[in-house]
Design an enzyme around this catalytic site. Structure first.
Site, short mmCIF file in Angstrom:
data_model
loop_
_atom_site.label_atom_id
_atom_site.label_comp_id
_atom_site.label_asym_id
_atom_site.label_seq_id
_atom_site.Cartn_x
_atom_site.Cartn_y
_atom_site.Cartn_z
N ASP A 162 0.81 -1.23 0.00
CA ASP A 162 0.00 0.00 0.00
C ASP A 162 0.84 1.27 0.00
OD1 ASP A 162 -2.19 -1.69 0.12
OD2 ASP A 162 -2.25 -1.66 2.31
N LYS A 184 1.80 2.14 -5.12
CA LYS A 184 2.34 1.58 -6.38
C LYS A 184 1.43 1.89 -7.57
CE LYS A 184 2.35 -2.45 -4.31
NZ LYS A 184 2.08 -2.04 -2.92
N GLY A 208 -4.58 -4.23 -3.79
CA GLY A 208 -5.56 -3.19 -4.10
C GLY A 208 -4.77 -1.95 -4.47
N HIS A 209 -4.75 -1.62 -5.74
CA HIS A 209 -3.95 -0.49 -6.22
C HIS A 209 -4.88 0.65 -6.63
CE1 HIS A 209 -0.33 -3.32 -7.20
NE2 HIS A 209 -0.71 -3.36 -5.94
N THR A 210 -4.72 1.79 -5.95
CA THR A 210 -5.64 2.92 -6.14
C THR A 210 -5.07 3.94 -7.11
OG1 THR A 210 -6.16 2.62 -3.80
CG2 THR A 210 -7.05 4.60 -4.87
N ARG A 249 2.63 -28.70 -6.98
CA ARG A 249 2.44 -29.29 -8.31
C ARG A 249 1.05 -29.91 -8.50
NH1 ARG A 249 7.93 -32.34 -7.45
NH2 ARG A 249 6.86 -32.44 -5.45
N GLN A 256 1.95 -6.06 -3.15
CA GLN A 256 2.40 -6.19 -1.76
C GLN A 256 3.68 -5.36 -1.56
OE1 GLN A 256 1.40 -9.53 -3.37
NE2 GLN A 256 -0.50 -8.55 -2.86
N ALA A 280 -7.48 -0.94 0.68
CA ALA A 280 -8.16 -0.79 -0.60
C ALA A 280 -8.86 -2.09 -1.01
CB ALA A 280 -7.17 -0.36 -1.68
N ARG A 334 -9.93 -2.82 5.93
CA ARG A 334 -9.44 -2.87 7.31
C ARG A 334 -8.59 -1.64 7.63
NH1 ARG A 334 -6.28 -8.49 7.42
NH2 ARG A 334 -5.83 -7.80 5.31
N SER A 344 5.62 12.29 -4.05
CA SER A 344 4.17 12.37 -4.24
C SER A 344 3.57 13.17 -3.09
CB SER A 344 3.60 10.96 -4.29
OG SER A 344 2.19 11.00 -4.28
N GLY A 354 0.05 13.95 -2.87
CA GLY A 354 -1.40 13.80 -2.83
C GLY A 354 -1.78 12.60 -3.66
P1 GDP Z 1 -0.76 0.37 -3.54
O1 GDP Z 1 -1.36 -0.91 -3.08
O2 GDP Z 1 0.71 0.42 -3.31
O3 GDP Z 1 -1.12 0.72 -4.96
O4 GDP Z 1 -1.39 1.51 -2.62
P2 GDP Z 1 -2.94 1.66 -2.17
O5 GDP Z 1 -3.70 2.18 -3.32
O6 GDP Z 1 -3.41 0.42 -1.51
O7 GDP Z 1 -2.81 2.73 -1.02
C1 GDP Z 1 -2.27 3.98 -1.22
C2 GDP Z 1 -3.31 5.01 -0.78
O8 GDP Z 1 -2.72 6.28 -0.65
C3 GDP Z 1 -4.43 5.20 -1.79
O9 GDP Z 1 -5.59 5.54 -1.10
C4 GDP Z 1 -3.93 6.35 -2.63
O10 GDP Z 1 -4.99 7.07 -3.26
C5 GDP Z 1 -3.25 7.20 -1.59
N1 GDP Z 1 -2.09 8.00 -2.05
C6 GDP Z 1 -1.12 7.65 -2.93
N2 GDP Z 1 -0.17 8.61 -2.96
C7 GDP Z 1 -0.53 9.55 -2.08
C8 GDP Z 1 0.08 10.77 -1.63
O11 GDP Z 1 1.16 11.18 -2.04
N3 GDP Z 1 -0.61 11.48 -0.67
C9 GDP Z 1 -1.80 11.06 -0.15
N4 GDP Z 1 -2.37 11.81 0.77
N5 GDP Z 1 -2.38 9.91 -0.55
C10 GDP Z 1 -1.75 9.17 -1.49
P1 IMO Z 2 -0.92 -4.15 -2.27
O1 IMO Z 2 -0.45 -4.66 -3.60
C1 IMO Z 2 -0.98 -4.62 2.06
C2 IMO Z 2 -1.08 -8.71 3.62
C3 IMO Z 2 -2.32 -9.18 4.33
C4 IMO Z 2 -1.74 -10.19 5.30
C5 IMO Z 2 -0.62 -10.82 4.50
C6 IMO Z 2 -0.99 -12.13 3.83
O2 IMO Z 2 -2.20 -3.43 -2.32
O3 IMO Z 2 0.17 -3.38 -1.61
P2 IMO Z 2 -2.52 -12.81 1.76
O4 IMO Z 2 -3.94 -12.49 1.45
O5 IMO Z 2 -1.55 -12.34 0.74
O6 IMO Z 2 -2.31 -14.24 2.13
O7 IMO Z 2 -2.21 -11.98 3.11
O8 IMO Z 2 -0.28 -9.87 3.49
N1 IMO Z 2 -1.30 -8.19 2.26
C7 IMO Z 2 -1.22 -6.89 1.93
N2 IMO Z 2 -1.03 -5.80 2.70
N3 IMO Z 2 -1.09 -4.50 0.72
C8 IMO Z 2 -1.26 -5.57 -0.07
O9 IMO Z 2 -1.24 -5.49 -1.42
C9 IMO Z 2 -1.38 -6.83 0.53
N4 IMO Z 2 -1.58 -8.10 0.06
C10 IMO Z 2 -1.51 -8.90 1.12
O10 IMO Z 2 -2.96 -8.12 4.99
O11 IMO Z 2 -1.13 -9.50 6.38
MG MG Z 3 -2.90 -1.58 -1.82
#
Ligand code: GDP
Ligand code: IMO
Ligand code: MG
Length: 422
Positions: free
Chosen positions: A13, A16, A40-42, A143, A223, A298, A302, A411, A413
């Site tokens: 999170d 990315k 979950g990539h936002t 396998r 991750q 995302a 949680r 970054s 925002g």
């Molecule tokens: P990812 O899984 O690495 O793609 O990240 P997520 O999307 O799960 O979580 C990143 C969160 O931070 C999302 O809600 C984004 O919209 C937000 N976000 C990303 N970059 C920034 C930033 O520079 N500032 C703020 N305030 N929010 C950001």
């Molecule tokens: P992105 O790509 C944050 C965490 C879960 C749990 C552990 C194992 O959005 O950054 P799993 O379902 O993979 O067996 O869970 O890994 N986890 C993440 N935490 N961002 C993620 O993906 C995650 N994918 C899995 O919360 O602790």
């Molecule tokens: Mg994420």
């Protein structure tokens, strides 16, 4: 040409999805190499928010090919839902979406096994996203897995039934776990056959030939490094190699073909799920960071655990990934703090270390902090490096010095536009 890799340096999170979307115009192909719908990539642009789980984050830039590599695990139901949501947003991803025949399928019984295992672990649970990730990778290495290519093999039903029977046997080990398989199985079957109508290819040939032809490829990690199956906080990790080397396995490109490794980190740190987190804040400050940063999952919604930037952890991540450039995210969230503590070392085994030790549970390490001068300004409207307050410039310089690696993106925002490329 080479494959650049963008990956998370903390516990996921990091942002990315946002940065892949920002960088996509520089590339012809975006390729996911591991993980699955646990991700979950936002992405936010033009006032709209999109969350992607399996589909690469290049999908909103016309003309870009999006590859789901062999290292990814696919849940057909979630995949179908992602496509539907994209269609509703006015984007048809299908013409530019290429799926590896070697990618493994998450079946309904994989999801049941994930849930049963977590329930049985009780307090010791991993805190998995319950998407069936662990059981699917277990069947891959064991396998027994079912692959996308099986869909066109003429043996799909037979292989599915064999796996289903095996899983139902395993589920008997969890007598207290109740489930209803039939209710989801029909939907899964329909979705998997729809998946079979997409472009299923040998992505390893496609990618290597594209590189030979001068195409630019960005591998999108899911991750983060501390969730890597080998180098993360085992057993509180995911079941794939999230590090840069995972891009070789997960796409079928040789190590010599890896170019830049762009490591992405938050100016602070978060984690969702169980497991050690040395700089975690369990107090009101942690709650303030969670609210200010919108730190809620995302994928699962949680609340994310929040804490300070951990340079010991970050140094380790730079090392195991061979990071060549850094992207620092969410510095805007820290605005208004007098001081920003940063962990520069751990007290460990009677001494001090800057190298992440084998165990980082609370009884094994205690972070030592340096207080950095905070920044009071709202950063979210700043578009140039020159416009950044001096205190954040010195925060950036401090991380660059500690990591011996340049920060090329800052970054400020969540929106695509709120990005300073240095
Ligand atoms: P990812 O899984 O690495 O793609 O990240 P997520 O999307 O799960 O979580 C990143 C969160 O931070 C999302 O809600 C984004 O919209 C937000 N976000 C990303 N970059 C920034 C930033 O520079 N500032 C703020 N305030 N929010 C950001
Ligand atoms: P992105 O790509 C944050 C965490 C879960 C749990 C552990 C194992 O959005 O950054 P799993 O379902 O993979 O067996 O869970 O890994 N986890 C993440 N935490 N961002 C993620 O993906 C995650 N994918 C899995 O919360 O602790
Ligand atoms: Mg994420």
């Amino acid at each position: 040409m080479k494959v650049d890799v963008l990956l998370g340096l903390q516990w996921g999170d990091e942002g990315k999805g946002k940065i892949v979307d920002v960088l996509t115009p520089k590339y012809d192909i975006i390729a996911r190499f591991q993980g699955g719908p646990n991700a979950g990539h936002t992405l936010i642009f033009d006032g709209k928010k999109h969350v992607l789980h399996t589909i690469p984050s290049g999908v909103f830039r016309p003309g870009t090919k999006n590859v789901v590599g062999n290292g990814v695990v696919i849940d057909p139901i979630i995949f179908k839902r992602e496509i539907t949501q994209l269609l509703e947003a006015g984007v048809d991803p299908r013409p530019d979406l290429l799926i590896s025949r070697r990618a493994h399928l998450i079946t309904p019984t994989h999801r049941l096994l994930d849930a049963a295992s977590e329930q049985a672990k009780g307090k010791a649970k991993i805190g998995s996203t319950l998407k069936g990730i662990g059981p699917t990778y277990m069947d891959k290495t064991g396998r027994n897995g079912l692959r996308v290519g099986d869909l066109t093999s003429g043996k799909f039903d037979e292989r599915y039934q064999a796996l289903r029977t095996k899983h139902l046997g395993l589920l008997q080990q969890y007598p207290n776990f109740e489930y209803d398989l039939e209710s989801v199985e029909d939907e899964w079957m329909a979705a998997v056959h729809e998946l079979g109508e997409l472009q299923l290819i040998d992505t390893e040939h496609y990618l290597n030939e594209a590189l030979d032809a001068g195409k630019r490829v960005l591998a999108e990690g899911a991750q983060g490094t501390m969730l890597d199956i080998d180098f993360g906080t085992y057993p509180f990790v995911t079941s794939s190699n999230t590090i840069a080397a995972g891009a070789c396995n997960g796409l079928g490109v040789g190590p010599g073909r890896i170019g830049e490794v762009i490591g992405i980190f938050k100016a602070y740190c978060t984690r969702v799920g169980s497991g050690p987190f040395p700089t975690e804040l369990l107090d009101a400050t942690g709650e303030e960071l969670r609210q200010a940063g919108g730190e809620f999952g995302a994928t699962t919604g949680r609340p994310r655990r929040c804490g300070w930037l951990d340079l010991v952890q970050l140094r380790y991540a730079c090392r195991v990934n061979g990071v060549t450039q850094l992207a620092m995210m969410k510095a805007d969230v820290l605005s208004g703090l007098e001081e920003v503590p940063v962990a520069h070392a751990y007290a460990h085994a009677g001494g001090t270390t800057q190298n992440l030790p084998y165990g980082i549970e609370p009884d094994e390490v205690t972070p030592a902090y340096t207080n950095h001068v905070g920044w009071q300004e709202d950063l979210t409207g700043i578009t140039t490096e020159a416009g950044l307050p001096d205190s954040i410039k010195s925060y950036i310089a401090m991380v660059e010095k500690e990591m011996a690696t340049p920060i090329s993106i800052v970054s400020v925002g969540p929106d695509r536009a709120q990005t300073i490329v240095r």
